[in-house]
Scaffold this motif. Structure first.
Motif, short mmCIF file in Angstrom:
data_model
loop_
_atom_site.label_atom_id
_atom_site.label_comp_id
_atom_site.label_asym_id
_atom_site.label_seq_id
_atom_site.Cartn_x
_atom_site.Cartn_y
_atom_site.Cartn_z
N ILE A 85 16.91 -28.33 -3.71
CA ILE A 85 15.68 -27.75 -3.17
C ILE A 85 15.38 -26.40 -3.84
CG2 ILE A 85 14.67 -26.72 -1.10
CD1 ILE A 85 16.02 -29.00 0.48
N VAL A 86 16.39 -25.54 -3.94
CA VAL A 86 16.17 -24.23 -4.56
C VAL A 86 15.85 -24.39 -6.04
CG1 VAL A 86 17.30 -22.05 -5.16
CG2 VAL A 86 17.56 -23.00 -2.87
N GLY A 87 16.54 -25.28 -6.72
CA GLY A 87 16.26 -25.53 -8.14
C GLY A 87 14.88 -26.11 -8.35
N GLY A 88 14.48 -27.03 -7.47
CA GLY A 88 13.13 -27.60 -7.57
C GLY A 88 12.06 -26.56 -7.34
N TYR A 89 12.27 -25.68 -6.38
CA TYR A 89 11.31 -24.61 -6.13
C TYR A 89 11.23 -23.67 -7.33
CZ TYR A 89 9.07 -20.53 -4.09
OH TYR A 89 8.24 -19.47 -3.87
N GLY A 90 12.37 -23.31 -7.90
CA GLY A 90 12.38 -22.45 -9.07
C GLY A 90 11.67 -23.11 -10.25
N PHE A 91 11.85 -24.40 -10.42
CA PHE A 91 11.17 -25.11 -11.50
C PHE A 91 9.66 -25.10 -11.29
CE2 PHE A 91 9.29 -28.96 -13.26
CZ PHE A 91 9.63 -28.82 -14.60
N ILE A 92 9.23 -25.32 -10.06
CA ILE A 92 7.78 -25.30 -9.77
C ILE A 92 7.20 -23.92 -10.06
CG2 ILE A 92 6.11 -25.40 -7.88
CD1 ILE A 92 7.81 -27.69 -6.71
N VAL A 93 7.88 -22.85 -9.64
CA VAL A 93 7.39 -21.49 -9.90
C VAL A 93 7.34 -21.23 -11.40
CG1 VAL A 93 7.96 -19.05 -9.65
CG2 VAL A 93 8.08 -20.57 -7.68
N TRP A 94 8.39 -21.62 -12.12
CA TRP A 94 8.43 -21.42 -13.57
C TRP A 94 7.28 -22.17 -14.25
CZ3 TRP A 94 9.72 -25.35 -17.19
CH2 TRP A 94 9.82 -24.90 -18.51
N PHE A 95 7.06 -23.41 -13.85
CA PHE A 95 6.01 -24.23 -14.47
C PHE A 95 4.63 -23.66 -14.17
CE2 PHE A 95 3.24 -27.95 -14.86
CZ PHE A 95 3.57 -28.33 -16.16
N LEU A 96 4.40 -23.23 -12.94
CA LEU A 96 3.10 -22.64 -12.61
C LEU A 96 2.87 -21.33 -13.35
CD1 LEU A 96 2.84 -23.39 -8.79
CD2 LEU A 96 1.56 -24.45 -10.66
N MET A 126 3.99 -20.76 -16.32
CA MET A 126 3.63 -21.15 -17.68
C MET A 126 2.14 -21.48 -17.77
SD MET A 126 6.59 -23.44 -19.53
CE MET A 126 5.62 -24.86 -19.28
N LEU A 127 1.59 -22.10 -16.72
CA LEU A 127 0.19 -22.50 -16.74
C LEU A 127 -0.76 -21.33 -16.45
CD1 LEU A 127 0.31 -25.92 -14.87
CD2 LEU A 127 0.16 -25.53 -17.34
N TYR A 128 -0.45 -20.55 -15.44
CA TYR A 128 -1.37 -19.53 -14.95
C TYR A 128 -0.96 -18.10 -15.29
CZ TYR A 128 -3.13 -23.44 -12.24
OH TYR A 128 -3.63 -24.65 -11.87
N GLY A 129 0.16 -17.91 -15.89
CA GLY A 129 0.64 -16.58 -16.23
C GLY A 129 1.42 -15.95 -15.10
N PRO A 130 2.12 -14.86 -15.39
CA PRO A 130 2.91 -14.21 -14.35
C PRO A 130 2.04 -13.53 -13.32
CG PRO A 130 2.94 -12.93 -16.37
CD PRO A 130 2.23 -14.21 -16.69
N PRO A 131 2.57 -13.29 -12.14
CA PRO A 131 1.80 -12.62 -11.11
C PRO A 131 1.56 -11.16 -11.48
CG PRO A 131 4.06 -12.90 -10.38
CD PRO A 131 3.92 -13.63 -11.69
N GLY A 132 0.51 -10.62 -10.94
CA GLY A 132 0.18 -9.22 -11.20
C GLY A 132 -1.30 -9.04 -11.38
N PRO A 133 -1.72 -7.83 -11.60
CA PRO A 133 -3.15 -7.58 -11.78
C PRO A 133 -3.63 -8.16 -13.11
CG PRO A 133 -1.90 -5.59 -12.14
CD PRO A 133 -0.94 -6.61 -11.65
N PRO A 134 -4.85 -8.61 -13.17
CA PRO A 134 -5.38 -9.14 -14.43
C PRO A 134 -5.56 -8.03 -15.46
CG PRO A 134 -7.08 -9.14 -12.74
CD PRO A 134 -5.81 -8.71 -12.07
N ASN A 135 -5.49 -8.40 -16.70
CA ASN A 135 -5.64 -7.42 -17.79
C ASN A 135 -7.07 -7.11 -18.07
OD1 ASN A 135 -2.93 -7.20 -18.13
ND2 ASN A 135 -2.81 -8.88 -19.59
#
Length: 55
Positions: A33-44, A46-55
């Protein structure tokens, strides 16, 4: 089989099932479960960029 022997056999089966659940299944399930959650966060990320304010 007499009734106490059946109860003893049933208790032994329940104890073995409990130990299997606690020692094998729950740790593997929690890692999955923890590994699957980490994979989902990593994959998202990759698609949407890291969290934070936009440049």
């Amino acid at each position: 089989m007499s009734l106490p022997a059946e109860q003893k056999n049933q208790r032994r089966k329940e104890t073995r099932l409990f130990l299997f659940l606690v020692v094998c299944l729950f740790p593997l399930l929690s890692v999955a479960i923890v590994g699957g959650y980490g994979f989902i966060v990593w994959f998202l990320q990759m698609l949407y960029g890291p969290p934070g304010p936009p440049n």
